[in-house]
Scaffold this motif. Structure first.
Motif, mmCIF file in Angstrom:
data_model
loop_
_atom_site.group_PDB
_atom_site.id
_atom_site.type_symbol
_atom_site.label_atom_id
_atom_site.label_comp_id
_atom_site.label_asym_id
_atom_site.label_seq_id
_atom_site.Cartn_x
_atom_site.Cartn_y
_atom_site.Cartn_z
ATOM 1 N N GLY A 15 0.796 -1.216 0.000
ATOM 2 C CA GLY A 15 0.000 0.000 0.000
ATOM 3 C C GLY A 15 0.832 1.271 0.000
ATOM 4 O O GLY A 15 0.302 2.365 -0.239
ATOM 5 N N GLY A 16 2.127 1.124 0.246
ATOM 6 C CA GLY A 16 3.016 2.272 0.285
ATOM 7 C C GLY A 16 3.491 2.697 -1.079
ATOM 8 O O GLY A 16 3.063 2.157 -2.113
ATOM 9 N N LYS A 65 -0.698 -0.517 -14.372
ATOM 10 C CA LYS A 65 -1.500 0.625 -14.841
ATOM 11 C C LYS A 65 -2.325 1.180 -13.699
ATOM 12 O O LYS A 65 -2.955 0.453 -12.934
ATOM 13 N N GLY A 66 -2.305 2.514 -13.602
ATOM 14 C CA GLY A 66 -3.065 3.166 -12.545
ATOM 15 C C GLY A 66 -2.321 3.245 -11.231
ATOM 16 O O GLY A 66 -2.761 3.928 -10.300
ATOM 17 N N ARG A 67 -1.190 2.531 -11.127
ATOM 18 C CA ARG A 67 -0.401 2.554 -9.890
ATOM 19 C C ARG A 67 0.987 3.136 -10.112
ATOM 20 O O ARG A 67 1.508 3.846 -9.256
ATOM 21 N N PHE A 68 1.608 2.822 -11.242
ATOM 22 C CA PHE A 68 2.966 3.294 -11.543
ATOM 23 C C PHE A 68 2.907 4.356 -12.627
ATOM 24 O O PHE A 68 2.128 4.249 -13.572
ATOM 25 N N MET A 83 5.892 4.758 -7.932
ATOM 26 C CA MET A 83 5.155 3.522 -7.670
ATOM 27 C C MET A 83 4.267 3.727 -6.458
ATOM 28 O O MET A 83 4.766 3.950 -5.341
ATOM 29 N N ASN A 84 2.973 3.663 -6.667
ATOM 30 C CA ASN A 84 1.988 3.818 -5.595
ATOM 31 C C ASN A 84 1.221 2.515 -5.405
ATOM 32 O O ASN A 84 1.236 1.632 -6.271
ATOM 33 N N ARG A 88 2.794 -6.935 -2.764
ATOM 34 C CA ARG A 88 3.895 -7.881 -2.541
ATOM 35 C C ARG A 88 4.458 -8.375 -3.862
ATOM 36 O O ARG A 88 5.669 -8.577 -4.004
ATOM 37 N N GLU A 89 3.599 -8.553 -4.846
ATOM 38 C CA GLU A 89 4.053 -9.068 -6.131
ATOM 39 C C GLU A 89 4.872 -8.059 -6.926
ATOM 40 O O GLU A 89 5.388 -8.386 -7.996
ATOM 41 N N ASP A 90 4.998 -6.829 -6.426
ATOM 42 C CA ASP A 90 5.877 -5.844 -7.068
ATOM 43 C C ASP A 90 7.321 -6.012 -6.611
ATOM 44 O O ASP A 90 8.222 -5.332 -7.133
#
Length: 124
Positions: A15-16, A65-68, A83-84, A88-90
């Motif tokens: 979430g960070g 998409k939509g996060r990075f 990166m927002n 964990r999979e990131d």
């Protein structure tokens, strides 16, 4: 010749957010498309995002998409990856890469120069 140095990796909770930077040497940074890739343990390297040499076009893989968000500052010879909502999979080593402007942006191939990578670890 282009030398790329990534920074900004680290450990973060799910979430960070983190912002990666990639500083390029040389005076021709603005003639290269820039991309971000990542490689998780035991997996193949995968494309994350890319931005055109001019900064006018960008695209990213579906899972981010939509996060990075990729961006670049040609005056500073630097490309960024914001990166927002990290998951964990990131978790992976993140690499920046450069390819000449006359190669197809919308392709994960054709990158000539790579950085050494920066580790991103996301914990739950």
């Amino acid at each position: 010749q282009v030398r790329l140095v990534e920074s900004g990796g680290g450990s973060v909770q799910a979430g960070g957010s983190l912002r990666l930077s990639c500083a390029a040497s040389g005076r021709t940074f603005s003639t290269y498309h820039m991309g971000w890739f990542r490689q998780a343990p035991g997996k193949e390297r995968e494309f994350v995002a890319a931005m055109a040499y001019s900064g006018g076009s960008a695209y990213s893989t579906g899972s981010v998409k939509g996060r990075f968000t990729i961006s670049r500052d040609n005056a500073k010879n630097t490309v960024y990856l914001q990166m927002n909502s990290l998951k964990r999979e990131d978790t992976a080593v993140y690499y920046c890469a450069a390819k000449p402007w006359n190669r197809k942006l919308e392709s994960a191939d054709g990158y000539d120069y790579w950085g050494q990578g920066t580790q991103v670890t996301v914990s739950s």
